[in-house]
Design an enzyme around this catalytic site. Structure first.
Site, PDB file in Angstrom:
ATOM      1  N   ASP A 177      21.727  48.867  36.319  1.00 40.61           N
ATOM      2  CA  ASP A 177      21.552  48.008  36.021  1.00 40.61           C
ATOM      3  C   ASP A 177      22.015  47.824  34.582  1.00 40.61           C
ATOM      4  O   ASP A 177      22.620  49.055  34.318  1.00 40.61           O
ATOM      5  CB  ASP A 177      19.584  47.351  35.281  1.00 40.61           C
ATOM      6  N   HIS A 219      20.182  53.319  34.919  1.00 38.44           N
ATOM      7  CA  HIS A 219      21.093  52.198  33.906  1.00 38.44           C
ATOM      8  C   HIS A 219      22.777  52.234  33.375  1.00 38.44           C
ATOM      9  O   HIS A 219      22.235  54.137  33.035  1.00 38.44           O
ATOM     10  CB  HIS A 219      20.809  52.132  32.084  1.00 38.44           C
TER      11      HIS A 219
END
Length: 480
Positions: free
Chosen positions: A304, A446
């Site tokens: 992400d 992430h």
């Protein structure tokens, strides 16, 4: 943290058709709603010109975020080579906002007591020797709407950071302020005494006159945050001066900023030494994947908040070395800044999904604002890859009927959360996957964190030896 209850949501679909996307930042076009993605934003004002950030050499987006349910935040601001003084000013302000927010979290005492903090950015001008950036902050720990905006300016000719008030000549400040007061007095929620008091202290003028942008036709739009010049309940106030009126008041820099906004002269050149453009991986892979997840163990790694420089490029190299595929849930304002990295993601056989334009909690937005966040990001992804995404991951995993109803994109959550934002330790991040993963897991990571990217080779090497295959979310869905 394992979150089994979230996995069924992988199959959920929205119910409304995808509406036309807003501008993704093409140079020379007006932005119809630069802050329209956030609650309380001003609408109906004169448009400002948009900038294509991918044309800015040496650009890096500084990202920071936390998925902590009791203190969620996402902040992003640009770091432009040659404008270090302006970057330092933004960093100071963002760090201060984050410190205040974290303090409110600590005082709140529990999940849901504070809300979230979101700081997004917009380029106002990036041409010649002028750079302008607007930061929009939505702070749900603050009183009222919690919405505030500030503009930052850089004068490449002087090599100096300028506040918004630096657009106005010192000798014209009194006339400028007098004209502002005249336009404000008599508006609902204001009175003469309140307006005069707001401008009485010259040192306070820099504080309240911190959001000034040029409109597409060279006018100057001045926006006052809630409570700056009137009753807080009245919200924000906007005063727009036409070009003919405001030009005589402008400083020499202000006039150059006006000119570069209306008629950009060419690429941004702040006099800095040439910055090498970071290499974009050239790995290629067919879009076909014959992995049968009914017969072999599969796992879907998802990343992400990117793309990020240089982290995403490094991650793509790791994935290619192990013939692994992943799904990237990208943030629109980062896609606009680094479309080459998004193209590289898709070219290498990975999946590119939508993670909103500026990472707000979508459940706090109206249906129209949700659509703006998602549609604008989908448009940026399509511009970069030639293909619209089919999946989206709601920031913080926050999704409700309003969010689902605003898009046809299919929501994707996760079953294994590495909490990599909490632990800047590559070995610990790797172990959070290796020690807990199960067949058909959707793993949340992430690619804005260097330590998370550094953990990936160990994850791929160890799980690969255990017989795991690394596939995209859509492939996992289709073959389970």
């Amino acid at each position: 943290m394992r979150t089994h209850l979230l996995f069924p949501s992988l199959l959920l679909l929205g119910s409304l058709s995808l509406t036309a996307a807003c501008s993704s930042g093409a140079s020379g076009t007006p932005d119809p709603a630069p802050a329209g993605a956030l609650p309380g934003s001003t609408s109906g004002t004169a448009p400002v010109m948009t900038v294509d950030p991918s044309k800015i050499k040496g650009l890096r987006i500084v990202n920071d975020s936390s998925e902590n349910t009791s203190c969620p935040f996402a902040a992003g601001y640009p770091d432009v080579t040659g404008a270090e003084a302006m970057t330092a000013a933004m960093k100071k302000d963002v760090d201060g906002r984050l410190a205040t927010f974290r303090s409110a979290c600590d005082d709140g005492g529990g999940a849901g007591d504070v809300g979230e903090l979101n700081i997004s950015h917009q380029f106002l001008v990036a041409s010649g020797d002028v750079l302008g950036v607007r930061l929009t902050t939505q702070d749900h720990s603050a009183a009222g709407s919690g919405l505030s905006v500030r503009t930052y300016w850089y004068d490449g000719r002087a090599g100096a950071y300028r506040t918004a008030l630096g657009l106005v000549d010192d000798g014209s400040r009194d006339a400028f302020v007098s004209a502002l007061k005249k336009r404000l007095k008599g508006r609902e929620g204001t009175d003469a005494d309140t307006v005069d008091e707001a401008f009485a202290d010259p040192s306070n003028q820099t504080t309240i006159l911190d959001d000034m942008v040029y409109t597409a036709d060279g006018g100057l739009r001045v926006t006052f945050d809630r409570g700056d010049v009137g009753a807080p309940a009245a919200g924000t106030y906007v005063v727009t001066f036409p070009r003919a009126t405001v030009t005589p008041w402008l400083s020499a820099f202000g006039k150059r900023a006006q000119q570069q906004t209306v008629r950009p002269s060419g690429p941004l050149d702040l006099g800095a030494a040439a910055t090498p453009t970071p290499a974009v991986p050239t790995h290629t892979a067919s879009g076909d994947d014959d992995t049968d997840c009914e017969k072999v163990k599969c796992v879907a790694l998802t990343f992400d908040d990117g793309p990020a420089v240089p982290e995403t490029a490094t991650l793509l190299t790791h994935l290619a070395q192990y013939d692994a595929r992943a799904t990237f849930f990208t943030v629109g304002q980062n896609v606009a800044a680094h479309p080459g990295l998004v193209r590289a993601e898709a070219r290498a056989g990975n999946e590119v999904g939508n993670h909103s334009w500026s990472h707000p909690d979508l459940t706090k937005l109206t249906s129209e604002q949700v659509a703006y966040q998602l549609n604008r990001t989908s448009a940026a992804i399509k511009a970069a890859t030639g293909k619209e995404p089919t999946l989206f991951r709601p920031p913080y995993g926050a999704v409700n009927s309003t969010v689902r109803g605003a898009t046809k994109l299919s929501p994707v959550l996760w079953t294994l959360d590495t909490e990599d934002w909490k632990y800047p330790d590559a070995a610990k991040v790797a172990q959070s996957v290796i020690g807990k993963v199960q067949r058909n897991d959707v793993v949340l990571m992430h690619d804005i964190h260097a330590t998370s990217v550094a953990a990936v080779p160990e994850i791929l090497r160890t799980l690969g030896a255990r017989g795991y295959h690394f596939v995209t979310v859509s492939h996992l869905r289709a073959t389970m």
